[in-house]
Write a protein that holds these residues in place. Structure first.
Motif, PDB file in Angstrom:
ATOM      1  N   LYS A   1      37.313  32.001  37.971  1.00 24.58           N
ATOM      2  CA  LYS A   1      37.646  31.831  39.390  1.00 24.58           C
ATOM      3  C   LYS A   1      36.454  31.290  40.158  1.00 24.58           C
ATOM      4  CE  LYS A   1      41.297  35.328  39.745  1.00 24.58           C
ATOM      5  NZ  LYS A   1      41.748  36.587  40.414  1.00 24.58           N
ATOM      6  N   ALA A   2      35.275  31.797  39.832  1.00 24.95           N
ATOM      7  CA  ALA A   2      34.061  31.290  40.483  1.00 24.95           C
ATOM      8  C   ALA A   2      33.813  29.839  40.102  1.00 24.95           C
ATOM      9  CB  ALA A   2      32.862  32.154  40.084  1.00 24.95           C
ATOM     10  N   LEU A   3      34.009  29.524  38.830  1.00 25.40           N
ATOM     11  CA  LEU A   3      33.775  28.164  38.350  1.00 25.40           C
ATOM     12  C   LEU A   3      34.725  27.180  39.019  1.00 25.40           C
ATOM     13  CD1 LEU A   3      31.821  26.866  36.326  1.00 25.40           C
ATOM     14  CD2 LEU A   3      33.590  27.108  34.579  1.00 25.40           C
ATOM     15  N   ASP A   4      35.949  27.605  39.278  1.00 29.14           N
ATOM     16  CA  ASP A   4      36.919  26.739  39.951  1.00 29.14           C
ATOM     17  C   ASP A   4      36.468  26.372  41.363  1.00 29.14           C
ATOM     18  OD1 ASP A   4      38.617  26.631  37.788  1.00 29.14           O
ATOM     19  OD2 ASP A   4      39.951  28.211  38.518  1.00 29.14           O
ATOM     20  N   LYS A   5      35.683  27.250  41.975  1.00 37.29           N
ATOM     21  CA  LYS A   5      35.210  27.004  43.343  1.00 37.29           C
ATOM     22  C   LYS A   5      33.856  26.300  43.380  1.00 37.29           C
ATOM     23  CE  LYS A   5      37.557  31.075  45.266  1.00 37.29           C
ATOM     24  NZ  LYS A   5      37.367  32.367  45.986  1.00 37.29           N
ATOM     25  N   PHE A   6      33.254  26.140  42.208  1.00 36.45           N
ATOM     26  CA  PHE A   6      31.924  25.557  42.135  1.00 36.45           C
ATOM     27  C   PHE A   6      32.018  24.040  42.115  1.00 36.45           C
ATOM     28  CE2 PHE A   6      28.049  24.530  39.489  1.00 36.45           C
ATOM     29  CZ  PHE A   6      27.135  24.811  40.495  1.00 36.45           C
ATOM     30  N   ALA A   7      31.355  23.386  43.054  1.00 36.38           N
ATOM     31  CA  ALA A   7      31.491  21.940  43.235  1.00 36.38           C
ATOM     32  C   ALA A   7      31.046  21.154  42.002  1.00 36.38           C
ATOM     33  CB  ALA A   7      30.687  21.492  44.453  1.00 36.38           C
ATOM     34  N   LYS A   8      30.079  21.656  41.270  1.00 35.00           N
ATOM     35  CA  LYS A   8      29.538  20.950  40.109  1.00 35.00           C
ATOM     36  C   LYS A   8      30.045  21.547  38.788  1.00 35.00           C
ATOM     37  CE  LYS A   8      26.906  18.139  42.482  1.00 35.00           C
ATOM     38  NZ  LYS A   8      27.096  16.670  42.470  1.00 35.00           N
ATOM     39  N   ARG A   9      31.263  22.076  38.803  1.00 36.60           N
ATOM     40  CA  ARG A   9      31.780  22.771  37.611  1.00 36.60           C
ATOM     41  C   ARG A   9      31.821  21.871  36.374  1.00 36.60           C
ATOM     42  NH1 ARG A   9      35.782  22.334  41.343  1.00 36.60           N
ATOM     43  NH2 ARG A   9      37.574  20.991  40.898  1.00 36.60           N
ATOM     44  N   ASP A  10      31.983  20.564  36.572  1.00 37.81           N
ATOM     45  CA  ASP A  10      32.022  19.663  35.413  1.00 37.81           C
ATOM     46  C   ASP A  10      30.666  19.532  34.738  1.00 37.81           C
ATOM     47  OD1 ASP A  10      34.709  19.232  35.837  1.00 37.81           O
ATOM     48  OD2 ASP A  10      34.415  17.376  36.971  1.00 37.81           O
ATOM     49  N   ASP A  11      29.613  19.994  35.410  1.00 37.69           N
ATOM     50  CA  ASP A  11      28.274  19.936  34.846  1.00 37.69           C
ATOM     51  C   ASP A  11      27.898  21.229  34.114  1.00 37.69           C
ATOM     52  OD1 ASP A  11      28.000  17.438  35.949  1.00 37.69           O
ATOM     53  OD2 ASP A  11      26.890  18.118  37.704  1.00 37.69           O
ATOM     54  N   ILE A  12      28.832  22.178  34.051  1.00 39.11           N
ATOM     55  CA  ILE A  12      28.549  23.470  33.426  1.00 39.11           C
ATOM     56  C   ILE A  12      29.081  23.501  32.001  1.00 39.11           C
ATOM     57  CG2 ILE A  12      28.876  25.968  33.559  1.00 39.11           C
ATOM     58  CD1 ILE A  12      27.162  24.753  35.803  1.00 39.11           C
ATOM     59  N   LYS A  13      28.204  23.846  31.076  1.00 41.46           N
ATOM     60  CA  LYS A  13      28.580  24.032  29.674  1.00 41.46           C
ATOM     61  C   LYS A  13      28.602  25.529  29.378  1.00 41.46           C
ATOM     62  CE  LYS A  13      27.038  23.184  24.918  1.00 41.46           C
ATOM     63  NZ  LYS A  13      25.944  22.613  24.073  1.00 41.46           N
ATOM     64  N   VAL A  14      29.763  26.034  28.964  1.00 42.97           N
ATOM     65  CA  VAL A  14      29.902  27.446  28.633  1.00 42.97           C
ATOM     66  C   VAL A  14      29.773  27.625  27.117  1.00 42.97           C
ATOM     67  CG1 VAL A  14      31.436  29.451  28.665  1.00 42.97           C
ATOM     68  CG2 VAL A  14      31.362  27.905  30.637  1.00 42.97           C
ATOM     69  N   VAL A  15      28.874  28.509  26.705  1.00 39.27           N
ATOM     70  CA  VAL A  15      28.663  28.791  25.289  1.00 39.27           C
ATOM     71  C   VAL A  15      29.006  30.260  25.029  1.00 39.27           C
ATOM     72  CG1 VAL A  15      27.009  28.865  23.387  1.00 39.27           C
ATOM     73  CG2 VAL A  15      26.854  27.051  25.109  1.00 39.27           C
ATOM     74  N   TRP A  16      30.007  30.484  24.198  1.00 36.50           N
ATOM     75  CA  TRP A  16      30.434  31.842  23.864  1.00 36.50           C
ATOM     76  C   TRP A  16      29.647  32.376  22.673  1.00 36.50           C
ATOM     77  CZ3 TRP A  16      33.658  34.709  26.803  1.00 36.50           C
ATOM     78  CH2 TRP A  16      34.423  34.027  27.752  1.00 36.50           C
ATOM     79  N   HIS A  17      29.247  33.653  22.768  1.00 37.91           N
ATOM     80  CA  HIS A  17      28.511  34.315  21.691  1.00 37.91           C
ATOM     81  C   HIS A  17      29.265  35.559  21.237  1.00 37.91           C
ATOM     82  CE1 HIS A  17      24.799  31.915  22.207  1.00 37.91           C
ATOM     83  NE2 HIS A  17      25.105  31.949  23.492  1.00 37.91           N
TER      84      HIS A  17
END
Length: 224
Positions: free
Chosen positions: A23-39
């Motif tokens: 939900k936070a990422l959806d509101k973040f203007a630069k969300r396309d610049d975020i890489k999520v890495v799951w551990h």
């Protein structure tokens, strides 16, 4: 910028944390610049799969608490789920070790569909009440996320993917992860627990501002 997430698919608050972070990422203007890495992180690596066991009785026994207290704790988690948009089905959930599910997550990371795999496994565990330690169930779950049947079967017997889980466990110990979900933003800022979307958004904005200015964080992840 990278956000590293330590999580266990048997942890309801990890599912809640995933939804709130999204939900936070959806509101973040630069969300396309975020890489999520799951551990991968197992809260109970020695848990024995018992799909026919009553989930509340199991939780009561494993935690050494009264049955009524166990049900109250699940009710608290259920309310947290509703707030995040999740309808937890605790009454029917299966007691199953999550290790083999994490093998699929490790493969999904390599194929760029880790988020889809996390979602499918969380859904299987907490909504559809499926056994996430059963090969046939995992084949179906994996196919829903974008893997083939052969890929799932190979993953469940892969020494390489087992080593990846071990590496994540070692990394978690080195950076001091004691509970999940655990989020690391730009290799610097840590957020523990299923915080509100507002908290996640605040950390996203602060860490991305530093990232844009050239800060590569403290190398908490990359140096290990």
């Amino acid at each position: 910028m990278t956000v590293d997430i330590f999580s266990d698919i048997r942890c309801p608050f990890c599912y809640v944390g995933k939804k709130k972070f999204e939900k936070a990422l959806d509101k973040f203007a630069k969300r396309d610049d975020i890489k999520v890495v799951w551990h991968s992180y197992q809260l109970d690596p020695y848990l024995q799969t018992q799909p026919d066991r009553d989930p509340y009785d199991f939780f009561s026994e494993s935690k050494g608490i009264h049955l009524q207290q166990a049900k109250m704790m699940h009710e608290h988690a259920k309310n947290a789920g509703i707030e995040a948009g999740i309808e937890f089905n605790f009454d029917n959930q299966k007691i199953a070790n999550s290790y083999r599910g994490h093998l699929l997550i490790q493969l999904a990371k390599q194929k760029g569909i880790a988020n889809e795999m996390e979602e499918e496994l969380f859904k299987a565990q907490f909504i559809d009440a499926r056994n996430i330690d059963d090969e046939n169930e995992l084949i179906s779950i994996g196919k829903n996320a974008g893997l083939t049947e052969d890929e799932v079967k190979n993953a469940l017997n892969s020494d390489e993917l087992k080593n990846k889980i071990a590496e994540d466990s070692l990394l978690a110990r080195k950076i001091g992860v004691r509970a999940v979900p655990f989020f690391v933003f730009n290799d610097k800022y840590a957020v523990s627990g299923a915080q509100s979307p507002e908290v996640f958004l605040e950390v996203l904005e602060k860490s991305y501002e530093e990232f844009s200015a050239g800060s590569t964080g403290l190398n908490l992840i990359d140096s290990l």
